[in-house]
Design a protein around this motif. Structure first.
Motif, PDB file in Angstrom:
ATOM      1  N   SER A   1     -42.494  21.536 -30.295  1.00  0.00           N
ATOM      2  CA  SER A   1     -41.043  22.233 -30.628  1.00  0.00           C
ATOM      3  C   SER A   1     -41.026  23.546 -31.209  1.00  0.00           C
ATOM      4  O   SER A   1     -40.483  24.352 -30.670  1.00  0.00           O
TER       5      SER A   1
ATOM      6  N   GLN B   1     -34.272  19.620 -29.510  1.00  0.00           N
ATOM      7  CA  GLN B   1     -34.585  17.979 -29.647  1.00  0.00           C
ATOM      8  C   GLN B   1     -33.787  17.393 -30.391  1.00  0.00           C
ATOM      9  O   GLN B   1     -33.008  16.360 -30.107  1.00  0.00           O
TER      10      GLN B   1
ATOM     11  N   ASP C   1     -36.109  20.008 -25.035  1.00  0.00           N
ATOM     12  CA  ASP C   1     -37.338  19.620 -25.991  1.00  0.00           C
ATOM     13  C   ASP C   1     -37.111  17.867 -26.197  1.00  0.00           C
ATOM     14  O   ASP C   1     -35.885  17.621 -26.802  1.00  0.00           O
ATOM     15  N   GLU C   2     -37.840  17.168 -25.744  1.00  0.00           N
ATOM     16  CA  GLU C   2     -37.596  15.704 -25.783  1.00  0.00           C
ATOM     17  C   GLU C   2     -36.228  15.340 -25.607  1.00  0.00           C
ATOM     18  O   GLU C   2     -35.287  14.600 -26.170  1.00  0.00           O
TER      19      GLU C   2
HETATM   20 MG    MG Z   1     -40.530  18.376 -31.645  1.00  0.00          MG
END
Ligand code: MG
Ligand code: ATP
Lengths: 269, 251
Positions: free
Chosen positions: A51, A91, A167-168
């Motif tokens: 991140s 995220q 992000d994810e």
């Molecule tokens: Mg992360």
């Protein structure tokens, strides 16, 4: 290696978080190049620095040392230039729960400089793309996790970005919702958008990414196509070995199945 | 400027959509108004109290209530919620001046405050409270209070940006609490005890309260109004400067 035509080029990126409790070297010299049109996977265990790297590349975090060019623009010199060319879904799908889905997307369009009419059209288009037309007038508060992710993805696309940072994108989603996001990412990529995605799911990297880098403790420890990484490890392990991407990951991050199992047992004890 | 207006409209929509968050802002000051007036009105009868200029004590207390209502800083709580939830980062990832994120919220405070002040003045009318300066006085009063509301929210937003935590923003916000009460809120400044008078004289909020009170009790006292608006403007410039600097350095 300087490649002016690369979508993303990071050179010796460093991030040190400074606080009263002490400094944290979250990223310790990451260099990577992502070509136009790729889906690039950024893998790593919790706290590896995924991140942090994404936030530096997307102008949200200052760069302690090193440099990055994103979509041909120097991040440090012209952050707004970068922002105009990229889309970001972080995220924690950061959404304003008090707005409706339509309001949120329209606002996002307006902030990218569209007129009210353009914003309304683009919003409708995106709602259809992520199949949220029916829920569009409802407050985001009442959306499911999957719906929020899809809305977040749509909001990252308002400006038709050259490069999409995710992000994810599928953490916390059920398998069906995960497949929906995968399809979406493939479709976006097929239209020419470069995708930079972080994930903890090796299957996701295997399925989606043309190339990937594994980061551990702030440093890139391995890089290549999924197939190349597997065959490198197979060659090291010797004849008869058929490693999965899991094995590549565990090997690259210095974790072994035995040790992971041991840690689990310790926790259980 | 365009982005600031867009974000201000959004902040306003958000505020109006959450009326339950505005209720305490209205009812706590009204509660104090009723309780305070009920407790001391007998000591300050309309006829025998020169500083009331012929009005009742509720009129004297009204500016205190308006200022209290303007000093809740709910905008900062929305901001900190946005920081904690990640939407703030989404806004920061758009190609807009970062200052507009903070300024949009401050500008939205102005109409919100005008609505709030108007509601309180309407509620006070049946109790015999009148604004001596008339309609123009009401507009000036609402404007002055609205500027203060934006200034106060601005300071709260600074805390939100620094601490990035709702709990911290709430508790640090209490440092502003004495400012509201180290003022001539029960009697005019000249009738305070010496230490209180010094404290009130040093407190910038005093001058805003006195300007507001002059409009209610007295008509147009240009000296008092000048001091009140000067203090509000100076505080506004300070908070604008600090806000823009803080949000631009946000990492
Ligand atoms: Mg992360
Ligand atoms: N704001 C911050 N202040 C101090 N340290 C931080 C901050 N953000 C992250 N860190 C630390 O930096 C390191 C890298 O964090 P980062 O969030 O980049 O990891 P990640 O790979 O994204 O992990 P995850 O898979 O859990 O999301 C961690 O040790 C983390 O504790």
């Amino acid at each position: 290696m300087t490649d002016a035509s690369a979508a993303i080029e990071a050179t010796d990126l460093v991030k040190t978080y400074r606080s009263k409790e002490g400094d944290v070297d979250a990223v310790r010299g990451v260099s990577l190049t992502v070509a136009h049109g790729e889906i690039f996977g950024f893998l790593g265990p919790n706290g590896a620095g995924k991140s942090t790297t994404v936030r530096m590349l997307t102008t949200l975090l200052t760069i302690t040392a090193g440099s990055a060019r994103v979509a041909g623009v120097e991040v440090i010199d012209d952050p707004d230039g970068v922002r105009r060319r990229i889309g970001v879904a972080l995220q924690e799908a950061g959404l304003d729960l008090r707005q409706s889905g339509r309001e949120l997307l329209t606002l996002q369009c307006r902030l990218f400089g569209m007129s009210a009419a353009e914003a309304a059209d683009r919003t409708q288009e995106l709602l259809e793309l992520v199949e949220l037309t029916e829920a569009a007038e409802r407050r985001i508060q009442g959306y499911s996790g999957g719906m929020k992710r899809r809305l977040d993805l749509a909001s990252a696309l308002v400006n038709r970005p050259d490069i999409l940072f995710l992000d994810e994108p599928t953490t916390g989603l059920d398998p069906a919702s995960r497949l929906v996001i995968w399809d979406e990412v493939r479709r976006i990529n097929a239209q020419g958008t470069t995708v930079f995605l972080t994930t903890q799911y090796l299957e996701e990297a295997d399925q989606l990414c043309g190339r990937l880098a594994i980061i551990d403790d702030g440093r890139i420890v391995s890089e290549g196509t999924p197939a190349a990484l597997k065959s490198q490890l197979a060659a090291r392990l010797g004849p008869g070995a058929d490693p999965s991407l899991d094995d590549v990951f565990l090997d690259a991050t210095g974790r072994t199945r035995e040790r992971v199992a041991g840690e689990v047992q310790e926790v259980q004890a | 400027m365009r982005e600031t207006a867009i974000l201000a409209r959004r902040a306003l929509r958000e505020g109006l959509r959450q009326p339950d968050a505005l209720m305490p802002t209205l009812f706590i000051p009204l509660f104090f108004l009723i309780v305070n007036v009920g407790q001391v009105a007998k000591i300050f009868p309309t006829g025998g109290t020169p500083f009331l200029h012929g009005q009742n004590y509720a009129a004297f207390q009204l500016p205190t209530s308006l200022l209290t209502a303007a000093s809740f800083g709910t905008a900062a709580l929305y901001l900190v919620e946005e920081i904690e939830g990640g939407y703030f980062d989404k806004l920061r990832a758009t190609p807009i001046p970062r200052a507009s994120i903070v300024l949009g919220r401050l500008i939205a405070e102005l109409p919100k405050s005008v609505i709030m002040s108007s509601a309180m003045i309407l509620i006070a009318l049946p109790f015999g409270v009148r604004i001596r300066a008339g309609l123009g006085g009401y507009l000036l009063l609402a404007l002055l209070i609205a500027i203060w509301a934006a200034v106060f929210s601005g300071f709260m937003q600074l805390i939100a940006l620094k601490t990035r935590s709702a709990a911290a923003t709430n508790s640090v916000g209490f440092i502003f609490f004495p400012l509201l009460f180290l003022t001539p809120n029960f009697v005019p400044r000249s009738q305070l005890s010496r230490p209180m008078e010094i404290a009130a004289t040093l407190n910038p909020v005093t001058y805003i309260m006195e300007a507001a009170r002059s409009l209610v009790l007295d008509g147009y006292d240009w000296a008092a109004l000048g001091r009140g608006f000067a203090v509000a403007a100076a505080a506004g410039v300070l908070v604008l400067f600090l806000s823009i600097r803080t949000v631009n350095r946000y990492d």
